[in-house]
Motif scaffolding. Structure first.
Motif, PDB file in Angstrom:
ATOM      1  N   GLN A   1       0.841  -1.209   0.000  1.00 18.40           N
ATOM      2  CA  GLN A   1       0.000   0.000   0.000  1.00 18.40           C
ATOM      3  C   GLN A   1       0.871   1.251   0.000  1.00 18.40           C
ATOM      4  OE1 GLN A   1      -3.073   0.117   3.059  1.00 18.40           O
ATOM      5  NE2 GLN A   1      -3.490  -2.048   2.748  1.00 18.40           N
ATOM      6  N   ALA A   2       1.934   1.220   0.788  1.00 15.95           N
ATOM      7  CA  ALA A   2       2.833   2.378   0.866  1.00 15.95           C
ATOM      8  C   ALA A   2       3.521   2.619  -0.475  1.00 15.95           C
ATOM      9  CB  ALA A   2       3.868   2.153   1.970  1.00 15.95           C
ATOM     10  N   ALA A   3       3.971   1.543  -1.118  1.00  9.24           N
ATOM     11  CA  ALA A   3       4.643   1.680  -2.417  1.00  9.24           C
ATOM     12  C   ALA A   3       3.684   2.231  -3.459  1.00  9.24           C
ATOM     13  CB  ALA A   3       5.197   0.328  -2.862  1.00  9.24           C
ATOM     14  N   ALA A   4       2.449   1.724  -3.447  1.00 11.89           N
ATOM     15  CA  ALA A   4       1.461   2.185  -4.426  1.00 11.89           C
ATOM     16  C   ALA A   4       1.106   3.646  -4.182  1.00 11.89           C
ATOM     17  CB  ALA A   4       0.215   1.299  -4.356  1.00 11.89           C
ATOM     18  N   ALA A   5       1.022   4.042  -2.897  1.00 12.75           N
ATOM     19  CA  ALA A   5       0.690   5.437  -2.584  1.00 12.75           C
ATOM     20  C   ALA A   5       1.802   6.368  -3.050  1.00 12.75           C
ATOM     21  CB  ALA A   5       0.461   5.587  -1.079  1.00 12.75           C
ATOM     22  N   GLU A   6       3.032   5.941  -2.877  1.00 13.79           N
ATOM     23  CA  GLU A   6       4.178   6.750  -3.317  1.00 13.79           C
ATOM     24  C   GLU A   6       4.138   6.929  -4.834  1.00 13.79           C
ATOM     25  OE1 GLU A   6       7.379   9.095  -3.126  1.00 13.79           O
ATOM     26  OE2 GLU A   6       6.258   8.318  -1.399  1.00 13.79           O
ATOM     27  N   GLN A   7       3.812   5.847  -5.527  1.00 15.24           N
ATOM     28  CA  GLN A   7       3.716   5.907  -6.993  1.00 15.24           C
ATOM     29  C   GLN A   7       2.579   6.843  -7.413  1.00 15.24           C
ATOM     30  OE1 GLN A   7       5.401   4.899  -9.502  1.00 15.24           O
ATOM     31  NE2 GLN A   7       3.948   5.124 -11.191  1.00 15.24           N
ATOM     32  N   ALA A   8       1.460   6.764  -6.701  1.00 15.34           N
ATOM     33  CA  ALA A   8       0.318   7.629  -7.034  1.00 15.34           C
ATOM     34  C   ALA A   8       0.693   9.094  -6.854  1.00 15.34           C
ATOM     35  CB  ALA A   8      -0.874   7.255  -6.162  1.00 15.34           C
ATOM     36  N   LYS A   9       1.495   9.377  -5.811  1.00 19.86           N
ATOM     37  CA  LYS A   9       1.924  10.758  -5.569  1.00 19.86           C
ATOM     38  C   LYS A   9       2.777  11.263  -6.739  1.00 19.86           C
ATOM     39  CE  LYS A   9       3.161  11.262  -1.265  1.00 19.86           C
ATOM     40  NZ  LYS A   9       4.115  11.274  -0.117  1.00 19.86           N
ATOM     41  N   ARG A  10       3.681  10.389  -7.183  1.00 22.70           N
ATOM     42  CA  ARG A  10       4.547  10.776  -8.316  1.00 22.70           C
ATOM     43  C   ARG A  10       3.718  10.980  -9.584  1.00 22.70           C
ATOM     44  NH1 ARG A  10       8.275   6.973  -6.275  1.00 22.70           N
ATOM     45  NH2 ARG A  10       7.554   5.395  -7.753  1.00 22.70           N
ATOM     46  N   ALA A  11       2.752  10.093  -9.786  1.00 23.98           N
ATOM     47  CA  ALA A  11       1.946  10.175 -11.011  1.00 23.98           C
ATOM     48  C   ALA A  11       1.100  11.438 -11.051  1.00 23.98           C
ATOM     49  CB  ALA A  11       1.056   8.938 -11.123  1.00 23.98           C
TER      50      ALA A  11
ATOM     51  N   ALA B   1      -6.099 -28.072 -20.645  1.00 22.18           N
ATOM     52  CA  ALA B   1      -7.566 -28.179 -20.743  1.00 22.18           C
ATOM     53  C   ALA B   1      -8.143 -27.142 -21.706  1.00 22.18           C
ATOM     54  CB  ALA B   1      -8.197 -28.022 -19.355  1.00 22.18           C
ATOM     55  N   GLY B   2      -7.521 -27.030 -22.862  1.00 20.09           N
ATOM     56  CA  GLY B   2      -8.053 -26.135 -23.883  1.00 20.09           C
ATOM     57  C   GLY B   2      -7.736 -24.671 -23.677  1.00 20.09           C
ATOM     58  N   ALA B   3      -6.888 -24.357 -22.695  1.00 18.68           N
ATOM     59  CA  ALA B   3      -6.518 -22.960 -22.450  1.00 18.68           C
ATOM     60  C   ALA B   3      -5.005 -22.806 -22.582  1.00 18.68           C
ATOM     61  CB  ALA B   3      -6.961 -22.533 -21.050  1.00 18.68           C
ATOM     62  N   LEU B   4      -4.578 -21.607 -22.938  1.00 19.33           N
ATOM     63  CA  LEU B   4      -3.158 -21.277 -22.876  1.00 19.33           C
ATOM     64  C   LEU B   4      -2.907 -20.688 -21.494  1.00 19.33           C
ATOM     65  CD1 LEU B   4      -0.292 -20.664 -24.029  1.00 19.33           C
ATOM     66  CD2 LEU B   4      -1.214 -18.469 -24.805  1.00 19.33           C
ATOM     67  N   VAL B   5      -2.008 -21.310 -20.753  1.00 20.32           N
ATOM     68  CA  VAL B   5      -1.681 -20.832 -19.407  1.00 20.32           C
ATOM     69  C   VAL B   5      -0.272 -20.242 -19.448  1.00 20.32           C
ATOM     70  CG1 VAL B   5      -1.434 -21.448 -16.970  1.00 20.32           C
ATOM     71  CG2 VAL B   5      -3.133 -22.611 -18.399  1.00 20.32           C
ATOM     72  N   VAL B   6      -0.164 -18.968 -19.054  1.00 21.20           N
ATOM     73  CA  VAL B   6       1.115 -18.257 -19.145  1.00 21.20           C
ATOM     74  C   VAL B   6       1.548 -17.828 -17.742  1.00 21.20           C
ATOM     75  CG1 VAL B   6       2.333 -16.297 -20.168  1.00 21.20           C
ATOM     76  CG2 VAL B   6       0.459 -17.386 -21.417  1.00 21.20           C
ATOM     77  N   GLU B   7       2.796 -18.138 -17.416  1.00 22.66           N
ATOM     78  CA  GLU B   7       3.367 -17.724 -16.122  1.00 22.66           C
ATOM     79  C   GLU B   7       4.428 -16.663 -16.401  1.00 22.66           C
ATOM     80  OE1 GLU B   7       2.431 -19.024 -13.234  1.00 22.66           O
ATOM     81  OE2 GLU B   7       1.426 -20.913 -13.804  1.00 22.66           O
ATOM     82  N   THR B   8       4.362 -15.559 -15.673  1.00 20.12           N
ATOM     83  CA  THR B   8       5.305 -14.457 -15.915  1.00 20.12           C
ATOM     84  C   THR B   8       5.893 -13.963 -14.605  1.00 20.12           C
ATOM     85  OG1 THR B   8       4.038 -13.770 -17.860  1.00 20.12           O
ATOM     86  CG2 THR B   8       5.533 -12.130 -16.909  1.00 20.12           C
ATOM     87  N   ILE B   9       7.207 -13.737 -14.612  1.00 23.05           N
ATOM     88  CA  ILE B   9       7.892 -13.045 -13.516  1.00 23.05           C
ATOM     89  C   ILE B   9       8.841 -12.025 -14.163  1.00 23.05           C
ATOM     90  CG2 ILE B   9       7.775 -15.000 -11.910  1.00 23.05           C
ATOM     91  CD1 ILE B   9      10.802 -15.427 -12.530  1.00 23.05           C
ATOM     92  N   GLY B  10       9.576 -11.293 -13.346  1.00 24.41           N
ATOM     93  CA  GLY B  10      10.593 -10.391 -13.889  1.00 24.41           C
ATOM     94  C   GLY B  10      10.042  -9.101 -14.456  1.00 24.41           C
ATOM     95  N   LEU B  11       8.880  -8.680 -13.950  1.00 26.88           N
ATOM     96  CA  LEU B  11       8.284  -7.424 -14.422  1.00 26.88           C
ATOM     97  C   LEU B  11       8.886  -6.243 -13.658  1.00 26.88           C
ATOM     98  CD1 LEU B  11       4.686  -8.847 -14.400  1.00 26.88           C
ATOM     99  CD2 LEU B  11       5.761  -7.879 -16.451  1.00 26.88           C
ATOM    100  N   THR B  12       8.876  -5.081 -14.299  1.00 30.55           N
ATOM    101  CA  THR B  12       9.276  -3.872 -13.588  1.00 30.55           C
ATOM    102  C   THR B  12       8.255  -3.572 -12.495  1.00 30.55           C
ATOM    103  OG1 THR B  12       8.143  -2.701 -15.355  1.00 30.55           O
ATOM    104  CG2 THR B  12      10.544  -2.727 -15.453  1.00 30.55           C
ATOM    105  N   SER B  13       8.689  -2.907 -11.436  1.00 36.60           N
ATOM    106  CA  SER B  13       7.753  -2.524 -10.376  1.00 36.60           C
ATOM    107  C   SER B  13       6.779  -1.487 -10.915  1.00 36.60           C
ATOM    108  CB  SER B  13       8.518  -1.932  -9.185  1.00 36.60           C
ATOM    109  OG  SER B  13       9.311  -2.929  -8.583  1.00 36.60           O
ATOM    110  N   GLY B  14       5.541  -1.569 -10.451  1.00 38.89           N
ATOM    111  CA  GLY B  14       4.565  -0.583 -10.920  1.00 38.89           C
ATOM    112  C   GLY B  14       3.146  -0.986 -10.622  1.00 38.89           C
TER     113      GLY B  14
END
Lengths: 225, 257
Positions: free
Chosen positions: B63-73, B163-176
């Motif tokens: 929550q603190a990180a998101a609030a800081e980002q919101a302030k910058r935005a 089961a008929g779906a494409l399942v994608v796993e992702t890591i390594g995203l930028t913070s945001g």
């Protein structure tokens, strides 16, 4: 008779692979090496004077200066591996440079040029001729991207490009022959060949090198006469 | 009689051959082609698209990180847009970008169409406007060690058909930021499930964000896209940083007195 029928039946079953698997699969990361290019000098039309070439070079210089999407043919001459992915209805080519992806559609006809907005990569349709993928492209915008063609000349809105893709050396090399037709630019169709080398199997796609049009040091470097 | 049996046998074989060439294997969804996100809630605007999504439940640290980002935005990004609330005069544009055509891209589709191609070892998702493509490795490779990975807006993705779906796993995203009040860090794991409707015309993508440092419980929502018509083609969203109008959105015209 019965034996012949069973042989025929077996042959048909062997053909029961989806179409993408029935044709060669050129999917992969492909890169150019120092000895990958065979580029003869183009025979240019009389109207292509040194002044015309200088003007075209200025346009290309501006496109590079401002990080415009490169378009064809420069995108295919990328210093990084290009990612070719072959699906059932199209092939997508993605570049690790400032360029939009190419879409090569397995279709028999081009988009209606009355409604198609010309692009730096044009409209590409593809078909298999034996083990060769033939790609036909029109719909270029001569004012977008870098237009210089290897060997001389440049892309215009009237250019017609035919590419022939063929795997070689057990699938480790991809030969692409480019043939440009444009009576305003070339006396005769201009052809050259690139031979791409397959990147290692576990190659990881990289983000494109950054291009900042507002980097003043970069701009000064590029604008030095 | 024998000839009739042979003909029947061959006809069946040809029919099944043709059918196999028309359709992908049953467990592999046919995702290939162009897709456009649709506003299934009738929101009417981009902000409203996620209005009915369940809100993320964040840990206090997130929550603190998101609030800081919101302030910058909330800060104007450019000097010439210090007062975005002031009505602009005729010919004075509302500045929305600095003219740079580079966009980071992201894991979710934006307003432009996105295009999927499924090859044996990779699913590639590309946009029509600038931004990194999604490269989804289907060849069984593992995610890289994050200590040797530079985070990007699309991260590192591996996929499988399930089961008929494409399942994608992702890591390594930028913070945001993440849709509907979420947050992400390079360690955050995103799981996507791509499912195509039986008629092949709609694609539902379910997003699940999981990270015990960020989420009290996994954050999940779905978006829906519609297949572009047969015979359509990918557009090229042209952008030229040397064009002054590239920096402007709406330029009010002179008004009649």
């Amino acid at each position: 008779m019965r034996r012949a029928a069973w042989i025929l039946f077996a042959v048909v079953l062997m053909l029961r692979e989806p179409s993408a698997q029935g044709s060669p699969d050129i999917s992969g990361f492909w890169e150019l090496s120092f000895d990958s290019r065979h580029v003869p000098t183009a025979s240019l039309a009389p109207a292509v004077t040194p002044a015309v070439l200088a003007k075209q070079a200025d346009q290309d210089g501006s496109a590079i200066r401002w990080c415009n999407f490169l378009g064809l043919p420069m995108a295919m001459d990328s210093p990084r591996p290009i990612n070719i992915r072959q699906g059932r209805r199209e092939i997508v080519i993605n570049f690790e440079t400032v360029a939009t992806p190419r879409h090569l559609y397995f279709r028999s006809a081009h988009a209606n040029m009355d409604v198609f907005d010309p692009t730096s990569n044009g409209d590409s349709i593809a078909r298999w001729e034996g083990d060769t993928l033939v790609v036909d492209t029109i719909g270029f915008d001569g004012a977008k991207g870098v237009t210089a063609i290897p060997g001389g000349g440049y892309r215009t809105s009237d250019s017609h490009l035919i590419e022939r893709y063929r795997l070689m050396s057990g699938g480790t090399v991809l030969s692409v022959t480019f043939t440009w037709e444009d009576p305003r630019v070339f006396r005769t169709p201009h052809s050259y060949e690139f031979r791409y080398v397959r990147a290692p199997r576990l190659y990881e796609a990289q983000p494109p090198l950054a291009c900042n049009p507002f980097d003043e040091a970069r701009a000064a470097f590029l604008e030095v006469p | 009689m024998r000839i009739a049996r042979v003909i029947t046998l061959l006809s069946l074989a040809f029919a099944t051959t043709l059918a196999a060439q028309q359709q992908p294997a049953a467990s592999v969804p046919d995702l290939e082609g162009g897709w456009v996100r649709v506003d299934v809630e009738g929101s009417g605007n981009f902000t409203g698209l996620a209005a009915k999504f369940p809100r993320a439940v964040l840990t206090p640290a997130a929550q603190a990180a998101a609030a800081e980002q919101a302030k910058r935005a909330a800060q104007p990004r450019f000097d010439f847009a210090r007062d975005p609330s002031r009505p602009k005069g005729a010919g004075e544009g509302y500045v929305v970008t600095d003219g740079n055509c580079s966009l980071p891209g992201g894991v979710e589709p934006n307003s432009a169409a996105f295009h999927v191609v499924q090859s044996q070892e990779q699913v590639l998702i590309v946009r029509e406007n600038p931004g990194l493509p999604r490269t989804i490795y289907m060849d069984g490779r593992a995610h890289p060690d994050l200590s040797r990975w530079t985070p990007t807006a699309v991260g590192h993705s591996t996929g499988r058909y399930e089961a008929g779906a494409l399942v994608v796993e992702t890591i390594g995203l930028t913070s945001g930021n993440v849709t509907a009040g979420g947050w992400r860090a390079p360690e955050t794991r995103l799981t996507e499930r791509y499912r195509v409707s039986p008629d092949g015309r709609r694609l539902t993508i379910a997003y699940t964000w999981a990270d015990p440092k960020i989420y009290v419980k996994p954050h999940t929502y779905e978006i829906v896209a519609e297949r572009t018509p047969p015979g359509s083609w990918a557009f090229e969203s042209w952008c030229d940083s040397s064009d002054p109008s590239q920096r402007l959105s709406i330029v009010p015209p002179p008004q009649n007195k």
